[in-house]
Design a protein around this motif. Structure first.
Motif, PDB file in Angstrom:
ATOM      1  N   ALA A 125       0.543  -1.252  -0.220  1.00 56.86           N
ATOM      2  CA  ALA A 125      -0.022   0.202  -0.030  1.00 56.86           C
ATOM      3  C   ALA A 125       1.406   1.031   0.122  1.00 56.86           C
ATOM      4  O   ALA A 125       0.010   2.557  -0.425  1.00 56.86           O
ATOM      5  CB  ALA A 125      -0.766   0.604   0.970  1.00 56.86           C
ATOM      6  N   GLY A 126       2.488   1.403   0.691  1.00 57.61           N
ATOM      7  CA  GLY A 126       3.129   2.999   0.426  1.00 57.61           C
ATOM      8  C   GLY A 126       3.597   2.789  -0.566  1.00 57.61           C
ATOM      9  O   GLY A 126       3.507   3.952  -1.014  1.00 57.61           O
ATOM     10  N   ARG A 127       3.511   1.566  -1.493  1.00 56.94           N
ATOM     11  CA  ARG A 127       3.952   1.919  -2.803  1.00 56.94           C
ATOM     12  C   ARG A 127       3.094   1.694  -3.686  1.00 56.94           C
ATOM     13  O   ARG A 127       3.685   2.611  -4.613  1.00 56.94           O
ATOM     14  CB  ARG A 127       4.748   0.440  -3.048  1.00 56.94           C
ATOM     15  N   GLY A 128       2.055   1.876  -3.580  1.00 58.77           N
ATOM     16  CA  GLY A 128       0.422   2.426  -4.471  1.00 58.77           C
ATOM     17  C   GLY A 128       0.614   1.014  -5.002  1.00 58.77           C
ATOM     18  O   GLY A 128      -0.506   1.423  -6.542  1.00 58.77           O
ATOM     19  N   VAL A 129       1.029  -0.280  -4.908  1.00 56.43           N
ATOM     20  CA  VAL A 129       0.275  -1.321  -5.662  1.00 56.43           C
ATOM     21  C   VAL A 129      -0.740  -2.291  -5.245  1.00 56.43           C
ATOM     22  O   VAL A 129      -1.699  -2.709  -6.525  1.00 56.43           O
ATOM     23  CB  VAL A 129       1.565  -2.077  -5.729  1.00 56.43           C
ATOM     24  N   ILE A 130      -1.860  -1.301  -4.236  1.00 59.75           N
ATOM     25  CA  ILE A 130      -2.844  -1.854  -3.448  1.00 59.75           C
ATOM     26  C   ILE A 130      -3.228  -1.034  -3.078  1.00 59.75           C
ATOM     27  O   ILE A 130      -2.256   0.082  -2.224  1.00 59.75           O
ATOM     28  CB  ILE A 130      -3.041  -3.442  -3.632  1.00 59.75           C
ATOM     29  N   SER A 131      -4.452  -0.760  -2.931  1.00 54.93           N
ATOM     30  CA  SER A 131      -5.009   0.358  -2.732  1.00 54.93           C
ATOM     31  C   SER A 131      -5.495   0.741  -0.985  1.00 54.93           C
ATOM     32  O   SER A 131      -5.184  -0.424  -0.423  1.00 54.93           O
ATOM     33  CB  SER A 131      -6.500   0.403  -3.366  1.00 54.93           C
ATOM     34  N   ALA A 132      -5.234   1.493  -0.642  1.00 52.27           N
ATOM     35  CA  ALA A 132      -5.777   1.644   0.611  1.00 52.27           C
ATOM     36  C   ALA A 132      -7.395   2.002   0.816  1.00 52.27           C
ATOM     37  O   ALA A 132      -7.604   0.650   2.583  1.00 52.27           O
ATOM     38  CB  ALA A 132      -5.977   3.710   1.307  1.00 52.27           C
ATOM     39  N   TYR A 133      -8.056   1.462   0.443  1.00 48.14           N
ATOM     40  CA  TYR A 133      -9.530   0.174   1.034  1.00 48.14           C
ATOM     41  C   TYR A 133      -8.686  -1.207   1.598  1.00 48.14           C
ATOM     42  O   TYR A 133      -9.584  -1.495   2.003  1.00 48.14           O
ATOM     43  CB  TYR A 133     -10.613   0.478  -0.644  1.00 48.14           C
ATOM     44  N   THR A 137      -9.142  -3.052   4.134  1.00 47.53           N
ATOM     45  CA  THR A 137     -10.142  -3.924   4.233  1.00 47.53           C
ATOM     46  C   THR A 137      -9.806  -5.344   4.640  1.00 47.53           C
ATOM     47  O   THR A 137      -9.994  -6.277   6.430  1.00 47.53           O
ATOM     48  CB  THR A 137     -10.558  -4.977   3.197  1.00 47.53           C
ATOM     49  N   LEU A 138      -8.476  -5.634   5.346  1.00 43.66           N
ATOM     50  CA  LEU A 138      -7.742  -7.254   5.228  1.00 43.66           C
ATOM     51  C   LEU A 138      -6.995  -6.801   6.964  1.00 43.66           C
ATOM     52  O   LEU A 138      -7.309  -7.133   7.585  1.00 43.66           O
ATOM     53  CB  LEU A 138      -6.733  -7.036   4.816  1.00 43.66           C
ATOM     54  N   GLU A 139      -6.586  -5.259   7.301  1.00 43.48           N
ATOM     55  CA  GLU A 139      -6.651  -4.860   8.662  1.00 43.48           C
ATOM     56  C   GLU A 139      -7.868  -4.704   9.543  1.00 43.48           C
ATOM     57  O   GLU A 139      -7.724  -5.551  11.304  1.00 43.48           O
ATOM     58  CB  GLU A 139      -5.932  -3.463   9.111  1.00 43.48           C
ATOM     59  N   ASP A 140      -8.889  -4.837   9.301  1.00 44.62           N
ATOM     60  CA  ASP A 140     -10.292  -5.429  10.102  1.00 44.62           C
ATOM     61  C   ASP A 140     -10.897  -6.319   9.613  1.00 44.62           C
ATOM     62  O   ASP A 140     -11.055  -6.813  10.753  1.00 44.62           O
ATOM     63  CB  ASP A 140     -11.842  -4.183   8.849  1.00 44.62           C
ATOM     64  N   ARG A 141     -10.233  -6.728   8.745  1.00 40.04           N
ATOM     65  CA  ARG A 141     -10.806  -8.257   9.091  1.00 40.04           C
ATOM     66  C   ARG A 141      -9.925  -8.991  10.288  1.00 40.04           C
ATOM     67  O   ARG A 141     -10.283 -10.222  11.039  1.00 40.04           O
ATOM     68  CB  ARG A 141     -10.778  -8.853   7.437  1.00 40.04           C
ATOM     69  N   ARG A 182     -13.492   6.454   6.094  1.00 37.21           N
ATOM     70  CA  ARG A 182     -14.405   5.641   4.931  1.00 37.21           C
ATOM     71  C   ARG A 182     -14.120   6.458   3.604  1.00 37.21           C
ATOM     72  O   ARG A 182     -14.147   6.204   2.883  1.00 37.21           O
ATOM     73  CB  ARG A 182     -16.116   4.936   4.604  1.00 37.21           C
ATOM     74  N   GLU A 183     -13.841   7.526   3.896  1.00 39.71           N
ATOM     75  CA  GLU A 183     -14.168   7.952   2.758  1.00 39.71           C
ATOM     76  C   GLU A 183     -13.023   8.311   2.746  1.00 39.71           C
ATOM     77  O   GLU A 183     -12.207   9.055   1.293  1.00 39.71           O
ATOM     78  CB  GLU A 183     -14.498   9.667   3.055  1.00 39.71           C
ATOM     79  N   ALA A 184     -11.840   8.724   3.128  1.00 37.27           N
ATOM     80  CA  ALA A 184     -10.199   8.973   3.531  1.00 37.27           C
ATOM     81  C   ALA A 184      -9.783   7.578   2.235  1.00 37.27           C
ATOM     82  O   ALA A 184      -8.715   7.764   2.046  1.00 37.27           O
ATOM     83  CB  ALA A 184      -9.601   8.918   5.087  1.00 37.27           C
ATOM     84  N   ILE A 185      -9.999   6.566   2.747  1.00 41.22           N
ATOM     85  CA  ILE A 185     -10.118   5.045   1.760  1.00 41.22           C
ATOM     86  C   ILE A 185     -11.131   5.096   0.776  1.00 41.22           C
ATOM     87  O   ILE A 185     -10.358   3.927  -0.041  1.00 41.22           O
ATOM     88  CB  ILE A 185      -9.990   3.750   2.721  1.00 41.22           C
ATOM     89  N   GLY A 186     -11.403   6.135   0.469  1.00 42.72           N
ATOM     90  CA  GLY A 186     -12.543   5.966  -0.816  1.00 42.72           C
ATOM     91  C   GLY A 186     -13.312   5.136  -1.069  1.00 42.72           C
ATOM     92  O   GLY A 186     -13.901   4.514  -2.550  1.00 42.72           O
ATOM     93  N   THR A 187     -13.754   4.675   0.318  1.00 42.58           N
ATOM     94  CA  THR A 187     -15.328   3.911  -0.277  1.00 42.58           C
ATOM     95  C   THR A 187     -16.465   4.625   0.730  1.00 42.58           C
ATOM     96  O   THR A 187     -16.285   5.908   0.961  1.00 42.58           O
ATOM     97  CB  THR A 187     -15.050   2.609   0.663  1.00 42.58           C
ATOM     98  N   CYS A 188     -17.997   4.331   0.590  1.00 41.80           N
ATOM     99  CA  CYS A 188     -18.956   4.831   0.294  1.00 41.80           C
ATOM    100  C   CYS A 188     -18.901   4.846   2.452  1.00 41.80           C
ATOM    101  O   CYS A 188     -18.766   4.962   3.253  1.00 41.80           O
ATOM    102  CB  CYS A 188     -19.600   4.248  -0.420  1.00 41.80           C
TER     103      CYS A 188
END
Length: 226
Positions: A125-133, A137-141, A182-188
């Motif tokens: 995520a820090g490299r931008g190859v996966i999204s913040a969202y 999601t994984l951290e929440d799981r 949620r807005e900060a990670i680009g979701t609704c």
């Protein structure tokens, strides 16, 4: 577009491996692994929707059990593939969809594997190859499986209340900040997420900002939820 992203995100969080000796590059292997993951989960989602809509038969129950077992088998095979690719860290130069597939497979892995590879996905995520969202999601799981409050409201818990399927949004640690997080990670916003989850699941969805892990356990009647 945000509504579309939020809808698609429900399927993310919501075939055998290639034959030995078959020459395939990591991008191809990961593309096929992600397709297997999504195919079986879409089948389970559809069958669960039929149950929640009131359809019930022995054949449907048998199909649900078989699909659940197939999902577990696919998850194990996919995780073996990802573990082999990550032996020396996160590979460079994969296609964007391959990094997404790595995240998807880890997101559906057992807690031990999720925690093992979470630092690599933070790096991704820090490299931008996966999204913040996806990282959220994984951290929440992980938080949910450890029976801690989640941060971003991406996870839910399905149970049976009075003979009806009810989906509870897993308890959130800072409900007063939830929509801004949620807005900060680009979701609704959460209200929109609840509406979409009800539409896709066919079940009642409950988001209670005051819900705690202990109060959810009392509702469910279990000392341990996982």
């Amino acid at each position: 577009m945000k509504d579309l992203f939020c809808t698609l995100s429900l399927f993310l969080g919501l075939l055998a491996l290639p034959l030995p000796g078959r020459a395939q590059n990591p991008d191809s292997l990961l593309r096929e692994a992600a397709a297997r993951d999504q195919q079986v989960r879409m089948q389970l989602l559809e069958m669960n929707r039929r149950v929640n809509d009131g359809e019930y038969s022995a054949a449907l129950v048998d199909s649900l059990v078989a699909a659940g077992a197939e999902m577990e088998r696919i998850d194990r095979e996919n995780m073996r593939l990802v573990a082999s690719l990550l032996r020396d860290g996160l590979p460079e130069g994969l296609a964007a969809e391959s990094y997404d597939a790595v995240w998807l497979i880890i997101d559906h892995a057992p807690l031990k594997e999720q925690k093992r590879y979470l630092p690599l996905l933070r790096e991704a995520a820090g490299r931008g190859v996966i999204s913040a969202y996806k990282l959220a999601t994984l951290e929440d799981r992980v938080a949910m499986y450890e029976e801690r409050p989640q941060r971003y409201g991406t996870q839910s818990y399905q149970t049976n209340v009075g003979g009806e399927t009810v989906i509870y949004v897993w308890p959130v640690e800072h409900p007063e900040q939830l929509d801004s997080l949620r807005e900060a990670i680009g979701t609704c916003p959460m209200a929109e997420y609840v509406r979409l989850l009800e539409e896709t699941s066919g079940a009642q969805v409950v988001y209670d900002p005051a819900l705690t892990v202990d109060s959810l356990k009392r509702i469910v009647g279990k000392k341990a939820l996982f």
